[in-house]
Design a protein around this motif. Structure first.
Motif, short mmCIF file in Angstrom:
data_model
loop_
_atom_site.label_atom_id
_atom_site.label_comp_id
_atom_site.label_asym_id
_atom_site.label_seq_id
_atom_site.Cartn_x
_atom_site.Cartn_y
_atom_site.Cartn_z
N THR A 78 0.79 -1.24 0.00
CA THR A 78 0.00 0.00 0.00
C THR A 78 0.82 1.28 0.00
N GLN A 79 2.14 1.19 -0.15
CA GLN A 79 2.98 2.37 -0.26
C GLN A 79 3.28 2.64 -1.73
N ILE A 80 3.49 3.92 -2.07
CA ILE A 80 3.79 4.25 -3.47
C ILE A 80 5.03 3.52 -3.94
N ARG A 81 6.08 3.58 -3.14
CA ARG A 81 7.32 2.91 -3.52
C ARG A 81 7.12 1.39 -3.52
N ASP A 82 7.64 0.74 -4.55
CA ASP A 82 7.59 -0.71 -4.60
C ASP A 82 8.53 -1.29 -3.54
N PRO A 83 8.05 -2.25 -2.75
CA PRO A 83 8.96 -2.92 -1.82
C PRO A 83 9.92 -3.82 -2.57
N ASP A 84 11.01 -4.17 -1.91
CA ASP A 84 11.91 -5.17 -2.46
C ASP A 84 11.10 -6.46 -2.65
N PRO A 85 11.17 -7.09 -3.82
CA PRO A 85 10.39 -8.31 -4.03
C PRO A 85 10.63 -9.37 -2.96
N ALA A 86 11.85 -9.41 -2.41
CA ALA A 86 12.14 -10.39 -1.36
C ALA A 86 11.40 -10.08 -0.07
N ASP A 87 11.03 -8.80 0.12
CA ASP A 87 10.33 -8.39 1.34
C ASP A 87 8.82 -8.51 1.23
N PRO A 89 6.53 -10.93 0.61
CA PRO A 89 5.78 -11.91 1.42
C PRO A 89 5.69 -11.50 2.89
N PHE A 90 6.76 -10.92 3.40
CA PHE A 90 6.77 -10.44 4.78
C PHE A 90 5.78 -9.30 4.97
N ILE A 91 5.80 -8.33 4.06
CA ILE A 91 4.93 -7.16 4.16
C ILE A 91 3.46 -7.56 4.05
N ARG A 92 3.18 -8.61 3.28
CA ARG A 92 1.80 -9.06 3.10
C ARG A 92 1.20 -9.69 4.35
N ARG A 93 2.01 -9.97 5.36
CA ARG A 93 1.45 -10.49 6.61
C ARG A 93 0.56 -9.47 7.31
#
Length: 421
Positions: A78-87, A89-93
């Motif tokens: 939900t942030q404008i900046r794309d998260p690191d793809p590796a992060d 799955p973690f952020i989706r928790r």
């Protein structure tokens, strides 16, 4: 990098918001480019991104927020900046970055509804009553000390920062000795674009996402320690309820993060914004002081004028047309609450202040399945603070310009000098 030439106003640059809401740009976008492509150029040390669609009209913002099947919080967070793809799955928790139902065949159904119900049960009527009484005492104490400081007070440092932090600590059940940690963690996540909060740099010299696992590990470790303490010594607070619930360790950590950051900064941003608005509108301030306006109505109008959150991002799950623009599957779609709240198509004289405005369908707390879970608590805290201010403080006016947060996410005020009108 120099911003490229544009045919539509730029509302991406975080530095724009240090001067206040860019109303001229918002109006031009609403009138002529209601869904407008924004370049996501390198700024303040943060790398460039692929760009996004800015949605500025109220009706379109509500449509995006309500249609989680088409505009997903899960796909890119939900942030404008794309998260690191590796992060990712973690952020989706985090509940904020989930959708109520899966988008694609074979996906696991989301826990979004279950998690919202679990947390809602922690806010019992008795706990709300106790919290309200404590917040009222705290507001009166802070306002009284501020009043006695002298002719000019910085309402942020004297009142609103502590009010939001102490209320949050009380709600969660954080010991007094640990309350500074909540502020540190909130600043790290919320103020990451502001030069006063220098970013943490990774090995490659680029800023580290403050929502990455590495940056949140300290907060998560504390959440587990606090939960263990609450299981041994239960109390009348939200962490006691969450620690005794069916939440997994990972879910508990993410809830602690969400409640700490969102629970603190919503009130921390909205409170000074409301007092600034009143100071700039003496006639409406007089109406409120005279009892001609209900505090609940006043709080909602102040929230419309100064939304704590400027924007939220979604990701398109399919090709779709929105306000005449063709949006492709995978495109970032960013709703601008701060523009929607001033849409002349919905609000009469939106740039005026009408503390008795009704109806007042502002989107300061979002809409749809992700409407802010703590909206009731935020409104409660703001109402109590304004009610106590009417008794403790004289009529106020500005004693200098506010210092605002450099952010395209949070509508924050870092300093607000006020004096007796």
């Amino acid at each position: 990098m120099t911003r490229p030439d544009r045919t539509v106003p730029d509302v991406f640059d975080p530095r724009i918001y240090a001067a206040g809401l860019p109303h001229d740009a918002f109006r031009e976008l609403r009138d002529h480019h209601p869904v407008a492509w924004q370049e996501e150029y390198e700024v303040l040390g943060w790398p460039a991104g692929p760009g996004f669609w800015a949605v500025t009209r109220h009706a379109d913002v509500v449509r995006v927020l309500k249609d989680s099947g088409t505009f997903s919080s899960h796909l890119g967070a939900t942030q404008i900046r794309d998260p690191d793809p590796a992060d990712l799955p973690f952020i989706r928790r985090m509940m904020l970055n989930q959708d109520p139902s899966p988008h694609f065949a074979g996906e696991t159904p989301s826990d979004h509804g279950r998690l919202r119900r679990l947390v809602s049960r922690a806010f019992t009527p008795g706990r709300i009553d106790r919290f309200t009484r404590a917040a009222r005492i705290r507001a009166r104490q802070l306002l009284t000390v501020a009043r006695d400081m002298g002719p000019v007070i910085d309402l942020v440092s004297a009142v609103t920062d502590d009010y939001a932090l102490l209320n949050l600590s009380d709600l969660l059940g954080v010991p007094e000795s640990d309350r500074g940690l909540l502020l540190k963690w909130t600043e790290r996540v919320i103020a990451y674009q502001d030069p006063d909060e220098p970013p943490v740099l990774g090995p490659d010299g680029t800023p580290v996402n403050p929502r990455s696992p590495a940056m949140l590990q300290e907060m998560f470790s504390y959440a587990q320690q606090l939960a263990a303490y609450k299981r041994r010594r239960p109390a009348d607070d939200v962490m006691t309820s969450l620690a005794a619930s069916e939440l997994s360790d990972a879910e508990l950590e993410m809830f602690f993060f969400l409640l700490t950051v969102a629970g603190n900064d919503t009130v921390r941003s909205a409170a000074p914004g409301g007092f600034l608005t009143l100071a700039e509108h003496p006639d409406e301030q007089r109406r409120l002081r005279a009892g001609e306006v209900a505090p609940d109505s006043a709080v909602d109008e102040l929230l419309r004028r100064q939304p704590p959150v400027l924007s939220f991002r979604r990701t398109a799950t399919r090709d779709i047309r929105l306000a005449g623009q063709q949006i492709r599957k995978g495109d970032k779609v960013v709703v601008l609450h701060a523009s929607a709240n001033y849409d002349e198509r919905v609000f009469e004289a939106p740039h005026g202040l009408d503390l008795s405005r009704s109806p007042n369908p502002h989107v300061s707390f979002g809409d749809g399945p992700h409407v802010c879970l703590g909206a009731h608590f935020a409104r409660l805290q703001l109402r109590v603070l304004h009610e106590e201010a009417l008794d403790v403080l004289p009529p106020l006016t500005t004693a200098g310009p506010p210092r605002r947060l450099v952010s395209n996410f949070i509508n924050g005020i870092k300093s607000l000098p006020l004096t007796e009108a």
